[in-house]
Design a protein around this motif. Structure first.
Motif, PDB file in Angstrom:
ATOM      1  N   LEU A 173      -5.811   2.397   6.620  1.00 47.74           N
ATOM      2  CA  LEU A 173      -6.611   2.229   5.304  1.00 47.74           C
ATOM      3  C   LEU A 173      -7.390   3.408   4.972  1.00 47.74           C
ATOM      4  O   LEU A 173      -7.631   3.793   3.640  1.00 47.74           O
ATOM      5  CB  LEU A 173      -7.227   0.904   5.247  1.00 47.74           C
ATOM      6  N   ILE A 174      -8.064   4.050   6.085  1.00 55.82           N
ATOM      7  CA  ILE A 174      -8.909   5.073   5.904  1.00 55.82           C
ATOM      8  C   ILE A 174      -8.194   6.387   5.285  1.00 55.82           C
ATOM      9  O   ILE A 174      -8.649   6.938   4.333  1.00 55.82           O
ATOM     10  CB  ILE A 174      -9.713   5.545   7.118  1.00 55.82           C
ATOM     11  N   ALA A 175      -6.990   6.511   5.885  1.00 55.07           N
ATOM     12  CA  ALA A 175      -6.354   7.612   5.533  1.00 55.07           C
ATOM     13  C   ALA A 175      -5.839   7.363   4.040  1.00 55.07           C
ATOM     14  O   ALA A 175      -5.661   8.483   3.419  1.00 55.07           O
ATOM     15  CB  ALA A 175      -4.994   7.810   6.307  1.00 55.07           C
ATOM     16  N   GLY A 179      -6.323   9.583  -1.530  1.00 52.83           N
ATOM     17  CA  GLY A 179      -6.486   9.626  -2.977  1.00 52.83           C
ATOM     18  C   GLY A 179      -7.640  10.482  -3.359  1.00 52.83           C
ATOM     19  O   GLY A 179      -7.875  10.830  -4.515  1.00 52.83           O
ATOM     20  N   ALA A 180      -8.886  10.159  -2.667  1.00 52.63           N
ATOM     21  CA  ALA A 180     -10.114  11.021  -2.877  1.00 52.63           C
ATOM     22  C   ALA A 180      -9.877  12.383  -2.847  1.00 52.63           C
ATOM     23  O   ALA A 180     -10.420  12.843  -4.044  1.00 52.63           O
ATOM     24  CB  ALA A 180     -11.352  10.234  -1.941  1.00 52.63           C
ATOM     25  N   ILE A 181      -9.591  12.819  -1.990  1.00 49.53           N
ATOM     26  CA  ILE A 181      -9.134  14.281  -1.855  1.00 49.53           C
ATOM     27  C   ILE A 181      -8.285  14.824  -2.860  1.00 49.53           C
ATOM     28  O   ILE A 181      -8.547  15.871  -3.497  1.00 49.53           O
ATOM     29  CB  ILE A 181      -8.772  14.735  -0.526  1.00 49.53           C
ATOM     30  N   GLU A 182      -7.221  14.162  -3.206  1.00 49.27           N
ATOM     31  CA  GLU A 182      -6.218  14.401  -4.316  1.00 49.27           C
ATOM     32  C   GLU A 182      -7.046  14.539  -5.710  1.00 49.27           C
ATOM     33  O   GLU A 182      -6.860  15.480  -6.333  1.00 49.27           O
ATOM     34  CB  GLU A 182      -5.054  13.511  -4.260  1.00 49.27           C
ATOM     35  N   PHE A 183      -7.876  13.759  -6.026  1.00 46.04           N
ATOM     36  CA  PHE A 183      -8.762  13.569  -7.145  1.00 46.04           C
ATOM     37  C   PHE A 183      -9.450  14.630  -7.281  1.00 46.04           C
ATOM     38  O   PHE A 183      -9.608  15.553  -8.343  1.00 46.04           O
ATOM     39  CB  PHE A 183      -9.444  12.149  -7.331  1.00 46.04           C
ATOM     40  N   LEU A 219       0.963  -1.192   0.098  1.00 53.58           N
ATOM     41  CA  LEU A 219       0.134  -0.091   0.120  1.00 53.58           C
ATOM     42  C   LEU A 219       0.917   1.244   0.024  1.00 53.58           C
ATOM     43  O   LEU A 219       0.583   2.217  -0.597  1.00 53.58           O
ATOM     44  CB  LEU A 219      -1.100   0.058   1.133  1.00 53.58           C
ATOM     45  N   VAL A 220       1.744   1.385   0.806  1.00 52.50           N
ATOM     46  CA  VAL A 220       2.763   2.502   0.840  1.00 52.50           C
ATOM     47  C   VAL A 220       3.487   2.612  -0.497  1.00 52.50           C
ATOM     48  O   VAL A 220       3.787   3.990  -0.861  1.00 52.50           O
ATOM     49  CB  VAL A 220       3.718   2.218   1.926  1.00 52.50           C
ATOM     50  N   PHE A 221       3.854   1.694  -1.109  1.00 56.76           N
ATOM     51  CA  PHE A 221       4.518   1.716  -2.509  1.00 56.76           C
ATOM     52  C   PHE A 221       3.659   2.453  -3.414  1.00 56.76           C
ATOM     53  O   PHE A 221       3.909   3.464  -4.108  1.00 56.76           O
ATOM     54  CB  PHE A 221       5.022   0.246  -2.888  1.00 56.76           C
ATOM     55  N   PHE A 222       2.361   2.120  -3.598  1.00 54.62           N
ATOM     56  CA  PHE A 222       1.387   2.587  -4.705  1.00 54.62           C
ATOM     57  C   PHE A 222       1.164   4.072  -4.316  1.00 54.62           C
ATOM     58  O   PHE A 222       0.867   4.739  -5.059  1.00 54.62           O
ATOM     59  CB  PHE A 222       0.100   1.597  -4.453  1.00 54.62           C
ATOM     60  N   VAL A 223       0.860   4.410  -3.002  1.00 51.02           N
ATOM     61  CA  VAL A 223       0.369   5.638  -2.598  1.00 51.02           C
ATOM     62  C   VAL A 223       1.459   6.769  -2.812  1.00 51.02           C
ATOM     63  O   VAL A 223       1.438   7.564  -3.072  1.00 51.02           O
ATOM     64  CB  VAL A 223      -0.209   5.607  -1.042  1.00 51.02           C
ATOM     65  N   SER A 224       2.626   6.145  -2.213  1.00 52.10           N
ATOM     66  CA  SER A 224       3.819   6.951  -2.424  1.00 52.10           C
ATOM     67  C   SER A 224       4.268   7.458  -3.712  1.00 52.10           C
ATOM     68  O   SER A 224       4.717   8.560  -4.391  1.00 52.10           O
ATOM     69  CB  SER A 224       4.979   6.586  -1.545  1.00 52.10           C
ATOM     70  N   GLY A 277      -2.850  10.158 -10.025  1.00 53.34           N
ATOM     71  CA  GLY A 277      -2.533   9.612  -8.638  1.00 53.34           C
ATOM     72  C   GLY A 277      -3.464   9.380  -7.755  1.00 53.34           C
ATOM     73  O   GLY A 277      -3.404   8.442  -6.802  1.00 53.34           O
ATOM     74  N   GLY A 278      -4.385  10.310  -7.606  1.00 52.32           N
ATOM     75  CA  GLY A 278      -5.596  10.036  -6.731  1.00 52.32           C
ATOM     76  C   GLY A 278      -6.506   8.792  -6.822  1.00 52.32           C
ATOM     77  O   GLY A 278      -6.831   8.192  -5.734  1.00 52.32           O
ATOM     78  N   ALA A 279      -6.665   8.554  -7.961  1.00 56.44           N
ATOM     79  CA  ALA A 279      -7.375   7.351  -8.355  1.00 56.44           C
ATOM     80  C   ALA A 279      -6.789   6.199  -8.095  1.00 56.44           C
ATOM     81  O   ALA A 279      -7.123   5.477  -7.379  1.00 56.44           O
ATOM     82  CB  ALA A 279      -7.998   7.566  -9.908  1.00 56.44           C
ATOM     83  N   ILE A 280      -5.643   5.972  -8.346  1.00 57.41           N
ATOM     84  CA  ILE A 280      -4.610   4.632  -8.020  1.00 57.41           C
ATOM     85  C   ILE A 280      -4.760   4.605  -6.720  1.00 57.41           C
ATOM     86  O   ILE A 280      -4.651   3.628  -6.014  1.00 57.41           O
ATOM     87  CB  ILE A 280      -3.187   4.987  -8.679  1.00 57.41           C
ATOM     88  N   SER A 281      -4.384   5.954  -5.645  1.00 48.55           N
ATOM     89  CA  SER A 281      -4.400   5.685  -4.205  1.00 48.55           C
ATOM     90  C   SER A 281      -5.407   5.082  -3.758  1.00 48.55           C
ATOM     91  O   SER A 281      -5.382   4.159  -2.719  1.00 48.55           O
ATOM     92  CB  SER A 281      -3.817   6.983  -3.663  1.00 48.55           C
TER      93      SER A 281
END
Length: 428
Positions: free
Chosen positions: A288-290, A295-299, A225-230, A379-383
């Motif tokens: 998980l929530i964070a 991702g949602a906020i970035e989108f 998870l850290v890899f994909f989000v970062s 990036g937001g969608a992928i996260s």
């Protein structure tokens, strides 16, 4: 909230970091802007600079974790900080004398990347030695608070100072700021460190660390998870400069203000994390929530129509980002045995930062091909999708306690419906 500061060794470290982190952020803003100027506002060049700075992490972070387990972490940190200071001094002198070229910056980005790859596993695992296991979560959060306080102060200073005196003096200021960390490290009492058992040099220690993580499904899932989000979501160091310059047409002060607004959110989030750290250990559900919220906020932020609206949206984005990063860091550090902490943190740093050689050029390419907002959208969608996928995996493998398995998923899907509804309303 400030329980870790009762420990003298940590107070010395904390004080030095307050000064040094401001210098670090001044350099980051100046470096991005210098690359932007020397390349003629080319987003691909900025992505290359980011990639060069983080390629050494891919090559060295695993071995840096092994080194951190073997040697005196305090002495290692002194050496690393001294080297980082020299790098900043050289770049600053090249800049203020007017001889700096783009290739100079690229080379020094790579040099900085080498020492940063060594620094993060050593510094992160050294936190536990300063405060002991019970205070790790609180100390990690306090570290983040000063890091993000510096993200408010540093970019704000740099954004305006660059317009007055140029980028070179920002690098020289950062070189001077490393002296604060070095002084704090030298003044520590080594006898009062909470050191684990010494790890003697032996063959197979890197493989031992990898096997340790591979055998822990909870650690594997967190690191994926850290890899994909970062790699895809937390690309702000590159994308903010592009948005400021190419989308909204601002100068260095406009870029600095966006970075500061992002840091307002991260600073607030890190203070709340410090408060949570006093009350108990971090939880996977919060991670998980964070991640999903980030991702949602970035989108949604990608569609903000004005500079002001975009800047304000960065505040909750910063809050979600630091909540995710703090929780991931604390989860990993509290879940491992002391003699493995350096190696595990080396692996953690690899997945956290190692994707930047991919993410940096990718962000530059996307911005060039699809517009400056596209890195935030993609990036937001992928996260968000990565958070949902990891939640499902953890539930199936039993990595979340039965007390909140389904509640965590319900919260994630509820957040997803809310974000989707919000995006739909904005589209209309």
């Amino acid at each position: 909230m400030f329980a870790s500061l009762r420990v003298r060794n940590y107070r010395l470290f904390f004080s030095g970091q307050v000064i040094s982190n401001i210098g670090t952020w001044m350099q980051r803003i100046a470096q991005d802007w210098l690359v932007f100027q020397l390349s003629g506002n080319n987003p691909i060049a900025l992505g290359v600079a980011v990639a060069l700075q983080f390629i050494p992490t891919v090559l060295l972070s695993l071995y840096a974790g092994v080194l951190a387990d073997r040697v005196d972490k305090r002495k290692l940190c002194v050496f690393i900080q001294s080297s980082i200071g020299v790098q900043a001094l050289v770049l600053g002198l090249l800049d203020v004398t007017g001889v700096v070229a783009l290739w100079h910056v690229f080379v020094l980005c790579f040099v900085l990347g080498i020492f940063s790859a060594l620094d993060v596993p050593a510094r992160q695992s050294f936190v536990a030695e300063m405060v002991g296991r019970k205070q790790i979560t609180n100390a990690v959060a306090l570290n983040s608070s000063i890091f993000n306080m510096a993200r408010i102060v540093g970019p704000a200073i740099a954004g305006f100072a660059i317009t007055w005196v140029g980028t070179g003096w920002m690098f020289l200021a950062n070189a001077a700021s490393t002296l604060a960390v070095i002084t704090g490290l030298l003044l520590m009492d080594p006898d009062k460190l909470f050191r684990g058992p010494a790890v003697e040099r032996a063959k197979g220690q890197l493989r031992e660390g990898l096997d340790y993580v591979r055998g822990r499904s909870d650690l594997v899932t967190v690191m994926v998870l850290v890899f994909f989000v970062s790699t895809f979501g937390i690309t702000f160091f590159t994308s903010l400069a592009i948005v400021a310059g190419n989308v909204f047409g601002t100068q260095a002060d406009g870029y600095g203000l966006l970075s500061t607004l992002l840091a307002v959110g991260t600073f607030t989030g890190s203070l709340l994390a410090a408060r949570r750290g006093v009350k108990g250990n971090p939880r996977v559900r919060l991670l998980l929530i964070a991640a999903f919220s980030l991702g949602a906020i970035e989108f949604v932020t990608a569609f903000m129509p004005t500079y002001l609206a975009f800047g304000i949206a960065l505040i909750p984005l910063g809050f979600a980002t630091i909540t995710f990063l703090n929780t991931a860091n604390s989860l990993v550090q509290t879940a491992v045995s002391p003699e493995m902490r350096g190696r595990v943190m080396g692996i953690y740093v690899l997945v956290l930062i190692g994707g930047n050689p991919i993410g940096g050029p990718m962000v530059g390419w996307m911005a060039d091909a699809f517009g400056g907002r596209s890195p935030f959208i993609i990036g937001g969608a992928i996260s968000a999708l990565a958070a949902l996928a990891c939640a499902v995996v953890l539930v199936r493998r039993g990595g979340m306690s039965s007390r909140y398995r389904m509640s965590g998923l319900r919260l994630l899907f509820a957040n997803g419906r809310a974000a989707t509804a919000g995006s739909s309303r904005r589209a209309l």
